[in-house]
Design an enzyme around this catalytic site. Structure first.
Site, mmCIF file in Angstrom:
data_model
loop_
_atom_site.group_PDB
_atom_site.id
_atom_site.type_symbol
_atom_site.label_atom_id
_atom_site.label_comp_id
_atom_site.label_asym_id
_atom_site.label_seq_id
_atom_site.Cartn_x
_atom_site.Cartn_y
_atom_site.Cartn_z
ATOM 1 N N GLN A 47 23.342 -7.755 -30.597
ATOM 2 C CA GLN A 47 22.078 -7.262 -31.122
ATOM 3 C C GLN A 47 22.043 -5.739 -31.110
ATOM 4 O O GLN A 47 22.561 -5.107 -30.193
ATOM 5 C CB GLN A 47 20.924 -7.814 -30.285
ATOM 6 N N ARG A 80 18.049 -19.449 -28.676
ATOM 7 C CA ARG A 80 18.301 -18.419 -27.662
ATOM 8 C C ARG A 80 17.372 -17.229 -27.887
ATOM 9 O O ARG A 80 16.774 -16.699 -26.944
ATOM 10 C CB ARG A 80 19.769 -17.983 -27.744
#
Length: 318
Positions: free
Chosen positions: A11, A121
């Site tokens: 990310q 998630r």
């Protein structure tokens, strides 16, 4: 002959427009994007190609989106370049969510299952901590022992001990810390007294890779019990241990631990070098991991591939 490792970004590498050129140029990339859209029942690719950026950055969108771009690049390499992972790649690794991309690349999970697991998630991580309670900060120009010391000093708050720890050991003197917002803010002030070059809050929506993520780890334990990994075609260097792993049961346990534990990226790269890797190839959005590799292992080659031009250049290397 170079010994290659394929590595997969996490990310922060997302950007509006990612994957658009791939989809326009290559049918195998379009197939990956269509499959992810279908399994998630959302127009994720439209969000990736057109934005808005704030919606793409949401954890539950960014995680499957980054995986989709990584796997699209891989499928194009396989289809256009005839690249066989077993022949060309010694090891795989991924940074945080990138570990799931790596496992999908080596057939431990299907793309559909990986997309579902990453959506869950992302949602579980977002829900684990109420908005505003947690934070993350980057410490630049610091080694892990000093970062741990800073965290230990920052734990004590006016209401008692608070959660704070090292979330990512990224290498090159970059450590990311994570925990209760007040503790992270204290750590930033303490860092100034410890010779840290720079300490800054990160624009993230939750405090990843710390004990506050325990509810998300529980959610992933349930999900991975229902969708366990298969044996990978190529060994993975795991975030949590920075060691080679092939046993599916252990991979599952490490994916659960990874939600609350430190991403040991510096040690992972060092371990791959120790195992003979001298060429790191980042598949997917951005060039973050290739940049980190250059700092951790300056003698190794580091390449990134996210566009048709990148793929063309990479096929000459492989």
């Amino acid at each position: 002959m170079a010994v290659h490792a394929f590595i997969f970004p996490g990310q922060g590498s997302q950007a509006v427009g990612m994957g658009r050129d791939l989809a326009a140029a290559f049918a195998p990339a379009r197939q990956v994007f269509e499959e992810v859209d279908e399994v998630l029942k959302q127009k994720l690719t439209k969000l990736m190609f057109e934005g808005p950026g704030d919606e793409l950055t949401l954890t539950e969108n960014a995680q499957p989106a980054l995986m989709a771009v990584s796997l699209a690049v891989l499928r194009v390499l396989q289809a256009e370049g005839g690249i066989s992972l077993r022949d060309k790649v010694a090891l795989v690794a991924g940074h945080s969510l990138g570990e799931y991309s790596a496992l999908a690349a080596v057939d431990a999970f299907s793309i559909a299952d990986t997309a579902r697991l990453l959506k869950l998630r992302g949602q579980a991580m977002q829900k684990a901590v109420p908005a505003g309670l947690g934070a993350m900060a980057a410490l630049l120009g610091v080694e892990m022992d000093v970062a741990r010391e800073i965290c230990a000093l920052a734990e004590a708050g006016p209401m008692g001990r608070e959660v704070i720890g090292c979330a990512n050991d990224n290498g090159g003197g970059q450590v990311v810390i994570s925990g209760h917002k007040a503790a992270v803010e204290r750590a930033i002030e303490i860092a100034k007294t410890k010779g840290v070059k720079r300490a800054m809050l990160l624009p993230v929506s939750a405090p990843f890779h710390c004990a506050l993520m325990a509810p998300a780890a529980d959610a992933m334990a349930e999900a991975l019990a229902e969708t366990p990994p298969r044996p990978p075609a190529i060994p993975l260097i795991a975030n949590v241990t920075a060691q080679k792993v092939t046993d599916p049961g252990l991979i599952r346990d490490l994916l659960v631990s990874q939600v609350t534990d430190t991403v040991r990226w510096r040690e992972s790269v060092q371990e791959m070098v120790a195992l003979g890797v001298d060429s790191f190839i980042e598949l997917g959005a951005g060039k973050v991991l290739a940049g980190l590799v250059k700092r951790i292992a300056p003698d190794a080659a580091a390449h990134s591939a996210s566009s048709p031009a990148d793929i063309e250049a990479l096929l000459k290397v492989l």
